[in-house]
Design a protein around this motif. Structure first.
Motif, mmCIF file in Angstrom:
data_model
loop_
_atom_site.group_PDB
_atom_site.id
_atom_site.type_symbol
_atom_site.label_atom_id
_atom_site.label_comp_id
_atom_site.label_asym_id
_atom_site.label_seq_id
_atom_site.Cartn_x
_atom_site.Cartn_y
_atom_site.Cartn_z
ATOM 1 N N LEU A 154 1.825 -5.726 26.906
ATOM 2 C CA LEU A 154 0.951 -6.576 26.093
ATOM 3 C C LEU A 154 1.415 -6.642 24.646
ATOM 4 O O LEU A 154 1.188 -7.638 23.955
ATOM 5 N N GLU A 155 2.077 -5.592 24.182
ATOM 6 C CA GLU A 155 2.603 -5.622 22.821
ATOM 7 C C GLU A 155 3.873 -6.461 22.712
ATOM 8 O O GLU A 155 4.220 -6.937 21.628
ATOM 9 N N SER A 156 4.560 -6.654 23.841
ATOM 10 C CA SER A 156 5.845 -7.351 23.807
ATOM 11 C C SER A 156 5.733 -8.834 24.133
ATOM 12 O O SER A 156 6.758 -9.502 24.300
ATOM 13 N N GLY A 157 4.516 -9.359 24.243
ATOM 14 C CA GLY A 157 4.371 -10.800 24.411
ATOM 15 C C GLY A 157 3.526 -11.262 25.568
ATOM 16 O O GLY A 157 3.002 -12.383 25.556
ATOM 17 N N THR A 158 3.367 -10.453 26.617
ATOM 18 C CA THR A 158 2.464 -10.810 27.705
ATOM 19 C C THR A 158 1.030 -10.665 27.211
ATOM 20 O O THR A 158 0.699 -9.710 26.509
ATOM 21 N N THR A 159 0.162 -11.603 27.564
ATOM 22 C CA THR A 159 -1.230 -11.528 27.143
ATOM 23 C C THR A 159 -2.140 -11.472 28.368
ATOM 24 O O THR A 159 -1.758 -11.859 29.472
ATOM 25 N N ALA A 160 -3.362 -10.986 28.150
ATOM 26 C CA ALA A 160 -4.327 -10.856 29.243
ATOM 27 C C ALA A 160 -5.730 -10.847 28.676
ATOM 28 O O ALA A 160 -5.955 -10.493 27.505
ATOM 29 N N ASP A 161 -6.678 -11.251 29.506
ATOM 30 C CA ASP A 161 -8.088 -11.193 29.111
ATOM 31 C C ASP A 161 -8.684 -9.817 29.371
ATOM 32 O O ASP A 161 -9.539 -9.347 28.624
#
Length: 366
Positions: A154-161
């Motif tokens: 998530l810190e490297s560019g993948t996002t999530a709810d």
């Protein structure tokens, strides 16, 4: 049942598997993007995996060959063959199973074939954004490095709810307590406590969660459940444990917890996407199980990524892979492919379903 002829307590430790140039082209694991892609492609993917060159090579190394009578028959053969030749657990937990020595010519060939069959950690998130990141629990060490891997993604560019760690009311044992002490983390009494503590560390969460729970995990762990919810910026972070689907026989397993999460907590529906986070060499079987129990029933896309414990910086986390360990997990993948093929085949034969709609979650879980 294990038909291995070498007693586990007499097994010598085989040489560790080192890096080598791959002999086989990678075989794609089953791919599912939701109901728009349908189950037909899953049947084709399972067939391609089952009849692939690396699978054929593994069989050849141990004197086997596919009957070639169709995917279902080939999977049945592989299940029986792997029970006779590659089942080294004999009912034990994975961490309790001693490595088995193989012939030197088998060692590297097994590793190359297993990695080509998708048991490694090469996969990366295909989507930029996921509705859910689902971190599978396990021993304390696994909880710690899988949650950290999820946070790094998530810190490297993948996002999530939403990010959820799933565990169970399995009491922590010796290896768990050793990892907790080495890492300086208070992991509580149960696996779900360990995944919760690991999520808090990985995502830098302070404060107390909102907790919904039922039952007494100390007296009746098979009937107890828990959902602990935190807010970490724009992401909701949860730790979830479920009641068992067979409470009179056993505690909840991973499938029970994932189904409970999918239906009662996440309310999965078509259009959702799930990124499963686990560790190698469990990638293939857990990916297939995720499609079987979440992708197909709920119509959501499923991807799986893994961290490789052999590459971790901490000595107390690091675990080298052995050829017999790879073979054990190829067997796990075969069994999961067999379940997935059966579910996908039934879906092909069934009449079209009305798409499942999202609904308000149970008042018991907020």
């Amino acid at each position: 049942m294990c038909h291995n002829t070498t007693p586990a307590h007499k097994a010598a430790t085989p040489p560790q598997i080192g890096p080598a140039m791959p002999e086989f082209a990678p075989v794609r694991l089953p791919h599912y993007d939701g109901r728009a892609s349908g189950p037909h492609s899953l049947l084709a993917d399972v067939a391609a995996w089952t009849g692939s060159e690396p699978m054929g090579r593994l069989l050849e190394l141990f004197g086997g060959a596919l009957p070639g009578a169709g995917t279902a028959e080939d999977l049945a053969y592989l299940e029986a063959f792997s029970a006779d030749h590659w089942d080294f657990r004999a009912g034990r937990e994975r961490h309790e199973t001693a490595p088995q020595p193989l012939h030197p010519e088998q060692e590297q060939a097994v590793a190359e074939a297993a990695l080509a069959l998708g048991l490694g950690a090469d996969a990366r998130p295909r989507l930029q954004h996921y509705t859910h990141v689902l971190v599978l629990g396990g021993l304390v060490a696994s909880c710690l490095f899988r949650t950290r891997f999820a946070a790094d993604l998530l810190e490297s560019g993948t996002t999530a709810d939403h990010v959820t760690g799933v565990g169970g009311f399995r009491p922590l044992g010796g290896p768990d307590l050793e990892s907790a002490a080495s890492s300086g983390i208070d992991c509580g009494s149960f696996e779900v406590d360990a995944i919760e503590a690991s999520l808090k560390r990985a995502f830098g969460i302070d404060g107390e969660p909102a907790v919904d729970e039922g039952g007494d995990p100390h007296r009746e762990p098979a009937r107890a459940w828990k959902v602990a919810t935190y807010t970490a910026g724009p992401v909701t972070v949860r730790a979830v444990a479920a009641p068992s689907s067979k409470p009179d026989l056993r505690r909840a397993d991973t499938v029970d917890t994932c189904r409970f999460w999918a239906d009662r907590v996440a309310d999965l529906a078509p259009g959702d996407s799930v990124l499963v986070v686990t560790s190698a060499p469990y990638t293939a079987f857990q990916h297939c199980d995720a499609i079987t129990h979440m992708g197909l029933p709920y119509g959501c896309a499923v991807d799986t990524v893994s961290v490789d414990p052999a590459t971790l910086p901490e000595p107390h986390f690091r675990k080298a892979h052995t050829a017999s360990g790879y073979l054990q997990e190829v067997r796990s993948a075969i069994r999961s492919m067999q379940r997935l093929y059966g579910i996908a085949y039934a879906a092909v034969q069934a009449p079209p379903q009305i798409p499942r709609q999202k609904h308000a979650r149970s008042a018991a879980i907020r």
